[in-house]
Design a protein around this motif. Structure first.
Motif, short mmCIF file in Angstrom:
data_model
loop_
_atom_site.label_atom_id
_atom_site.label_comp_id
_atom_site.label_asym_id
_atom_site.label_seq_id
_atom_site.Cartn_x
_atom_site.Cartn_y
_atom_site.Cartn_z
N ASP A 126 0.74 -1.26 -0.10
CA ASP A 126 -0.03 -0.02 -0.01
C ASP A 126 0.85 1.41 -0.05
OD1 ASP A 126 0.88 0.07 2.59
OD2 ASP A 126 -0.91 0.30 3.52
N GLY A 127 2.14 1.02 -0.06
CA GLY A 127 3.03 2.29 -0.02
C GLY A 127 3.53 2.55 1.19
N GLU A 128 3.05 2.05 2.22
CA GLU A 128 3.22 2.50 3.57
C GLU A 128 4.34 1.52 4.52
OE1 GLU A 128 2.96 5.22 5.23
OE2 GLU A 128 1.41 6.28 4.12
N MET A 129 5.11 1.76 5.13
CA MET A 129 6.13 0.84 5.72
C MET A 129 5.54 0.32 7.25
SD MET A 129 8.68 0.44 3.78
CE MET A 129 7.73 0.91 2.31
N GLU A 130 5.51 -1.22 7.14
CA GLU A 130 5.25 -1.73 8.43
C GLU A 130 6.50 -1.89 8.89
OE1 GLU A 130 1.90 -1.63 6.27
OE2 GLU A 130 3.25 -2.82 5.34
N VAL A 131 6.30 -2.25 10.30
CA VAL A 131 7.57 -2.65 11.31
C VAL A 131 7.20 -3.85 11.90
CG1 VAL A 131 8.92 -1.95 13.26
CG2 VAL A 131 7.97 -0.09 11.84
N TYR A 132 8.24 -4.84 11.67
CA TYR A 132 8.18 -6.07 12.37
C TYR A 132 9.42 -6.31 13.45
CZ TYR A 132 7.76 -11.17 13.19
OH TYR A 132 7.44 -12.35 13.79
#
Length: 464
Positions: A126-132
């Motif tokens: 979606d163009g947004e960065m997730e954080v794991y």
């Protein structure tokens, strides 16, 4: 000691600054926060570096991640600490100034308790960065493996040798009890020596006396210095920690699972780890986003295992289903074994266009997983910047295909004690080529290439 370094152009002046997130080993002997572990930024002024200390309760820093967490266009800092509930996020306010993100800011729900690794990636395109965020968790029982597997028997010889080695290693931490060391129960002479060495170090740290450090022979100067470094000379008193927390409103933590933090439309993050089935890989270390099967959706690979605590969980390959969830498929992709591993590198070592995994196990030599079964082609993009920092660190790369768009950020942060090549990898799935490549450089400039770029190659994008 710098436990988790990272590099980025934090002030956008064209050169790379250094984030020095520190580790002094206080967690190994059960201390509290140590002043010597305060994290710092080393600002690059072109000819030298100027240090700046960061605020907050210091922890044992094991991972750092540089990303724009609040969407204001500035690189923020996430630091994962082991053991003291002291994970922190520093917001970049410009002009060499950072402030701590507060719980009341409503950006993050919480972070980890014993964080080992942080990474960012766009798992839903979606163009947004997730954080794991990976930390110490209980693995699901179906994912446990027998350590003395056929692979390990090849390394250790007879099964009995493997079992003896496993027993000694799993007893090591308990045997080094600083109050009552029991090292003579170890069958292996080398393990007995290691046990005695760490018993002295832990006892010195517990008592605060330097006598034990003086017991190391002259030929062991490194271990003597480590022992002396762990003496509790600069521990913050509880009252000072409480006062700091009252002023900074810390984010808090979750201890029962690893976290997948995803940004919502209002800019706040929510934890999707449970509903995406990526929450319990086991005692986790290095964990990164990567499209191993090259289907166009970023997966997660987690290195797992802690020697003193068998049985060990298999390294976790969470394959992205493309429907908002992950499927644990370590066995199906040849990545399942119970060899404890703390770190790995993702790179195309055989130059065939896909991502290979090179592991650094705790109990064996280097293990190389050659990727022979991707579902589609891959594209590697490397940046050369003759205007800003030479590798384009901090740049945002967007590719467009018939299937949609994908985004990667060029970064030199994230993970646990490892760095991957400074370039971006994209899985193309069924698409043979990329129609458009757009690079948003750290200084705000944008470059676009509208000509088709074929897959299964490395593409070098240069700005002059």
């Amino acid at each position: 000691m710098m436990g988790a370094p990272a590099f980025a152009d934090l002030d956008r002046d064209g050169d790379l600054d250094i984030l020095a997130a520190n580790w002094v080993g206080a967690a190994a002997v059960g201390f509290g926060a140590d002043r010597r572990a305060r994290d710092r930024i080393l600002w690059n002024n072109g000819t030298s570096f100027e240090p700046m200390e960061l605020p907050g309760v210091p922890g044992e820093s094991l991972s750092t991640l540089i990303m724009d967490i609040n969407g204001d266009g500035h690189d923020d800092i996430l630091i994962g600490d082991d053991g003291f509930h002291s994970d922190k996020v520093y917001l970049n306010t410009g002009h060499h100034s950072y402030k701590l993100l507060r719980k009341s800011d409503g950006v993050l729900p919480y972070l980890g308790q014993a964080t080992m690794s942080l990474d960012s990636g766009d798992f839903d395109n979606d163009g947004e960065m997730e954080v794991y965020l990976s930390q110490i968790t209980q693995a699901k029982s179906s994912e446990r493996q027998d350590y003395c597997s056929p692979e390990m028997k090849l390394l250790h010889g007879e099964t009995a040798d493997c079992e003896t080695m496993l027993l000694d290693r799993s007893k090591l931490f308990a045997a080094t009890n600083p109050l009552l060391p029991n090292c003579m129960t170890m069958q292996d002479p080398q393990m007995r020596a290691i046990c005695g060495m760490y018993a002295h170090i832990r006892r010195a740290g517990l008592s605060g006396a330097s006598y034990d450090c003086g017991q190391f022979p002259a030929g062991w100067p490194v271990m003597r210095r480590l022992c002396e470094a762990l003496l509790p000379t600069q521990i913050l008193p509880p009252a000072e920690i409480a006062d700091d927390n009252a002023r900074h409103d810390p984010l808090g933590y979750r201890a029962d699972r690893s976290l997948l933090l995803s940004k919502t439309e209002n800019g706040a993050f929510v934890d999707l780890s449970t509903q995406t089935h990526s929450d319990r890989p086991g005692w986790s270390w290095n964990a990164k986003f990567t499209d191993l099967d090259q289907d166009g959706w970023q997966d997660i690979f987690v290195a797992t295992g802690y020697i003193p605590l068998p049985p060990y969980a298999s390294n976790a390959f969470y394959r992205n289903t493309g429907t908002g969830t992950f499927s644990h498929m370590s066995s199906e992709y040849g990545l399942a074994d119970a060899i404890p591993t703390t770190s790995y590198v993702l790179m195309d070592y055989d130059r065939d266009g896909d991502v290979d995994v090179i592991r650094a196990p705790s109990t064996a030599g280097v293990i190389v997983h050659r990727n022979d079964r991707p579902d589609g082609q891959g594209l590697w993009i490397r940046l050369r910047d003759e205007v800003g920092n030479t590798s384009g660190v901090g740049s945002r790369i967007t590719i467009e295909t018939e299937a949609g768009t994908q985004v990667r950020i060029i970064k030199t942060s994230g993970g646990f004690v490892s760095f991957d090549p400074i370039q971006a990898h994209f899985g193309l799935g069924p698409e043979p080529s990329v129609a458009r490549v757009t690079v948003d450089w750290p200084d705000g400039a944008q470059s676009t290439m509208a000509s088709p770029v074929q897959g299964n190659r490395e593409f070098v994008f240069t700005r002059r």
